[in-house]
Design an enzyme around this catalytic site. Structure first.
Site, PDB file in Angstrom:
ATOM      1  N   SER A  59       0.748  -1.223  -0.045  1.00 19.86           N
ATOM      2  CA  SER A  59      -0.219   0.053  -0.021  1.00 19.86           C
ATOM      3  C   SER A  59       1.050   1.298  -0.086  1.00 19.86           C
ATOM      4  O   SER A  59       0.377   2.320  -0.176  1.00 19.86           O
ATOM      5  CB  SER A  59      -0.881   0.186   1.173  1.00 19.86           C
ATOM      6  OG  SER A  59      -1.914  -1.085   1.030  1.00 19.86           O
ATOM      7  N   GLY A 252      -4.542  -2.087  -0.631  1.00 19.83           N
ATOM      8  CA  GLY A 252      -3.605  -1.867  -1.864  1.00 19.83           C
ATOM      9  C   GLY A 252      -3.341  -0.336  -2.113  1.00 19.83           C
ATOM     10  O   GLY A 252      -4.081   0.643  -1.330  1.00 19.83           O
ATOM     11  N   GLY A 254      -3.156   3.550  -4.229  1.00 19.31           N
ATOM     12  CA  GLY A 254      -3.793   4.317  -5.210  1.00 19.31           C
ATOM     13  C   GLY A 254      -5.102   4.892  -5.083  1.00 19.31           C
ATOM     14  O   GLY A 254      -5.635   4.651  -3.912  1.00 19.31           O
ATOM     15  N   CYS A 280      -9.190  -2.007   4.067  1.00 24.08           N
ATOM     16  CA  CYS A 280      -8.626  -0.702   3.322  1.00 24.08           C
ATOM     17  C   CYS A 280      -9.146  -0.651   2.050  1.00 24.08           C
ATOM     18  O   CYS A 280     -10.116   0.134   2.019  1.00 24.08           O
ATOM     19  CB  CYS A 280      -7.174  -1.264   3.527  1.00 24.08           C
ATOM     20  SG  CYS A 280      -6.427   0.490   3.380  1.00 24.08           S
ATOM     21  N   GLN A 284     -12.870   0.555   0.562  1.00 25.35           N
ATOM     22  CA  GLN A 284     -13.115   1.650  -0.302  1.00 25.35           C
ATOM     23  C   GLN A 284     -14.160   1.276  -1.476  1.00 25.35           C
ATOM     24  O   GLN A 284     -15.080   2.106  -1.958  1.00 25.35           O
ATOM     25  CB  GLN A 284     -12.072   2.583  -0.751  1.00 25.35           C
ATOM     26  CG  GLN A 284     -11.321   3.258   0.553  1.00 25.35           C
ATOM     27  CD  GLN A 284      -9.867   3.513   0.284  1.00 25.35           C
ATOM     28  OE1 GLN A 284      -9.367   3.582  -1.158  1.00 25.35           O
ATOM     29  NE2 GLN A 284      -9.136   3.828   1.192  1.00 25.35           N
ATOM     30  N   ASN A 322      -3.216   2.299   7.413  1.00 29.03           N
ATOM     31  CA  ASN A 322      -2.448   2.610   6.072  1.00 29.03           C
ATOM     32  C   ASN A 322      -3.459   3.373   5.099  1.00 29.03           C
ATOM     33  O   ASN A 322      -3.508   2.605   3.978  1.00 29.03           O
ATOM     34  CB  ASN A 322      -1.438   1.711   5.784  1.00 29.03           C
ATOM     35  CG  ASN A 322      -0.638   2.317   4.523  1.00 29.03           C
ATOM     36  OD1 ASN A 322      -0.839   3.365   4.206  1.00 29.03           O
ATOM     37  ND2 ASN A 322       0.175   1.612   3.896  1.00 29.03           N
ATOM     38  N   GLY A 324      -4.741   6.841   2.872  1.00 24.56           N
ATOM     39  CA  GLY A 324      -5.089   8.201   2.489  1.00 24.56           C
ATOM     40  C   GLY A 324      -6.285   8.685   2.049  1.00 24.56           C
ATOM     41  O   GLY A 324      -6.521   9.628   1.598  1.00 24.56           O
ATOM     42  N   PHE A 325      -7.212   7.725   1.521  1.00 28.14           N
ATOM     43  CA  PHE A 325      -8.580   7.934   1.091  1.00 28.14           C
ATOM     44  C   PHE A 325      -9.652   7.317   1.963  1.00 28.14           C
ATOM     45  O   PHE A 325      -9.255   6.382   2.959  1.00 28.14           O
ATOM     46  CB  PHE A 325      -8.620   7.215  -0.247  1.00 28.14           C
ATOM     47  CG  PHE A 325      -7.770   7.942  -1.350  1.00 28.14           C
ATOM     48  CD1 PHE A 325      -8.383   8.868  -2.184  1.00 28.14           C
ATOM     49  CD2 PHE A 325      -6.500   7.692  -1.642  1.00 28.14           C
ATOM     50  CE1 PHE A 325      -7.490   9.393  -3.184  1.00 28.14           C
ATOM     51  CE2 PHE A 325      -5.752   7.955  -2.654  1.00 28.14           C
ATOM     52  CZ  PHE A 325      -6.146   8.949  -3.315  1.00 28.14           C
ATOM     53  N   HIS A 375      -6.514  -2.321   9.422  1.00 28.01           N
ATOM     54  CA  HIS A 375      -5.895  -3.756   9.090  1.00 28.01           C
ATOM     55  C   HIS A 375      -5.895  -4.478  10.428  1.00 28.01           C
ATOM     56  O   HIS A 375      -5.052  -4.491  11.298  1.00 28.01           O
ATOM     57  CB  HIS A 375      -4.389  -3.374   8.695  1.00 28.01           C
ATOM     58  CG  HIS A 375      -4.095  -2.735   7.502  1.00 28.01           C
ATOM     59  ND1 HIS A 375      -3.890  -3.226   6.288  1.00 28.01           N
ATOM     60  CD2 HIS A 375      -4.139  -1.297   7.075  1.00 28.01           C
ATOM     61  CE1 HIS A 375      -3.754  -2.598   5.265  1.00 28.01           C
ATOM     62  NE2 HIS A 375      -3.993  -1.317   5.679  1.00 28.01           N
ATOM     63  N   GLU A 377      -5.228  -7.405  10.323  1.00 30.45           N
ATOM     64  CA  GLU A 377      -4.304  -8.577  10.642  1.00 30.45           C
ATOM     65  C   GLU A 377      -3.170  -8.127  11.203  1.00 30.45           C
ATOM     66  O   GLU A 377      -2.353  -8.962  11.952  1.00 30.45           O
ATOM     67  CB  GLU A 377      -3.921  -9.030   8.785  1.00 30.45           C
ATOM     68  CG  GLU A 377      -2.959  -8.066   8.248  1.00 30.45           C
ATOM     69  CD  GLU A 377      -3.590  -6.740   7.909  1.00 30.45           C
ATOM     70  OE1 GLU A 377      -2.827  -5.983   7.503  1.00 30.45           O
ATOM     71  OE2 GLU A 377      -4.765  -6.715   7.788  1.00 30.45           O
TER      72      GLU A 377
END
Length: 409
Positions: A59, A252, A254, A280, A284, A322, A324-325, A375, A377
């Site tokens: 990510s 992931g 992007g 994550c 989204q 982790n 950013g969106f 996350h 995990e």
């Protein structure tokens, strides 16, 4: 340690490393890891430990990572903790790298690992000042320059203005499609482990790799699942061929707005009634599949110390993040999923970040689907949210039992 407020008069030598931010701020320090240049979005991670998991998390593709904890590298690196087969960060920024490795599990030094994989870094800068700036101004593009990358074609030191132009030519994260770049090229299988090792799997999970971390299928395997990890190019027909008990979409990198192909695939999964779990980026994508929008956070959530409330239980978890969106969905109410006038029934926000009220999870009411933004995990810890894998197993068990009952009716 030099942090310049006047970039035009910044002093540095060919032996230094220079960090240049998109807004013109400049930090001069020492090379750490490989020398050269790298330009990408610069973000910060607030974890005090787990730097090896951070570096190898897909990510972080196309991102320069700043560690807020000052001492990095004390425990070295080993062959057991990576979350993938390589280091994915575009660059690395630390304050005080450890000169001594002190851990019985260590196989080598962090600096050597960065050099071996060509990761350009900088050390001995005021990371506290840098992070405070990013929290105020927001994440932005940046570049690290050292070694030959500090010199022009004539062998003279490059100007800050020249390096800044290179930074500004770098593509911003918003608008990037990166999941194909980090996904596996070939499917592979993770068999049940622990108490379920060498036994017939309880469930089969089709896991779409959009930047999956190795601990994720392991958490499912610990619960008796056979996990078939599939490339991002997988079709719905290929998922159907596996006859899975559930489908999983991974984390992931992007912009989720650039992932319509995956949204379309997920809608086929939901239409077929497969139990679904997303983490994550997968969260989204579920949000977008249900008809909600997504947006870019000012500086994101990255670390292993984020408080999140599970509204279904009222419990507060310390969680690893982790991203950013985020998903733009209403908090505190159950609503019709917007896509096609409520085609997927009711949905509510199941988890909320207590720092800034960002959506951290979605729970569908009328179809077997849920997701979380963080996350669970969490290889480096904490493990407060591991119960979410149990929820997924329970969802698959309920679906399987229902199908068997209908078949025998």
């Amino acid at each position: 340690m030099v942090n310049q407020s006047d970039p035009a008069n910044t002093q540095y030598t060919a032996q230094d490393a220079v960090l240049v931010l998109e807004d013109g701020q400049v930090y001069v320090g020492e090379p750490f890891g490989a020398t050269g240049s790298t330009c990408a979005e610069i973000v910060f991670n607030t974890a005090m430990t787990g730097y090896q998991e951070t570096l190898t998390d897909p990510s972080y593709c196309k991102q320069i990572v700043v560690q807020t904890f000052p001492h990095i590298g004390d425990t070295g690196v080993n062959d057991e903790d990576p979350e993938s087969s390589r280091i994915w960060v575009a660059g690395y920024v630390v304050r005080d790298p450890s000169m001594t490795v002190s851990n019985w599990r260590a196989d080598g030094a962090l600096d050597d690992a960065l050099i071996a994989e060509g990761i350009v870094g900088i050390s001995h800068i005021d990371t506290r000042k840098l992070v405070r700036h990013l929290r105020s101004a927001g994440v932005m593009r940046a570049g690290i320059f050292s070694g030959a990358a500090l010199l022009n074609a004539n062998g003279e030191l490059r100007s800050i203005a020249d390096m800044l132009e290179e930074v500004k030519r770098t593509a911003p994260m918003q608008g990037m499609r990166l999941y194909d770049e980090v996904s596996t090229q070939e499917r592979y299988v993770v068999e049940p482990t622990g108490d379920f090792a060498v036994k017939e799997p309880l469930f089969t999970v089709a896991a779409i790799d959009l930047g999956i971390k190795s601990m994720t299928p392991h958490r499912m395997a610990e619960r008796g699942c056979r996990v078939v990890v599939l490339p991002s190019t997988t079709t719905f027909e290929q998922i159907e061929e596996l006859n899975p008990d559930g489908v999983f979409f991974s984390n992931g990198p992007g912009d989720p707005e650039q992932a319509q192909q995956m949204v379309d695939l997920l809608r086929q999964v939901l239409d077929a009634g497969y139990p679904f779990f997303g983490i994550c980026f997968g969260n989204q994508l579920l949000g977008r599949a249900l008809g909600f929008g997504t947006y870019k956070l000012k500086f994101g959530h990255r670390g292993i110390n984020q408080p999140v409330k599970d509204v279904t239980t009222g419990k507060v978890e310390v969680t690893a993040h982790n991203h950013g969106f985020a998903v733009d969905a209403p908090i505190g109410e159950t609503v019709d999923a917007p896509f096609e006038n409520g085609k997927y029934g009711k949905v509510f926000v199941s988890h909320v970040d207590l720092n800034d009220n960002v959506v951290e999870g979605l729970q569908c009411v009328d179809i077997p689907a849920f997701s979380v933004q963080y996350h669970p995990e969490a290889a480096a810890g904490p493990h407060d949210a591991a119960y979410l894998f149990d929820r997924f197993v329970s969802l698959m068990e309920s679906s399987k039992t229902s199908k068997e009952e209908n078949a025998n009716a």
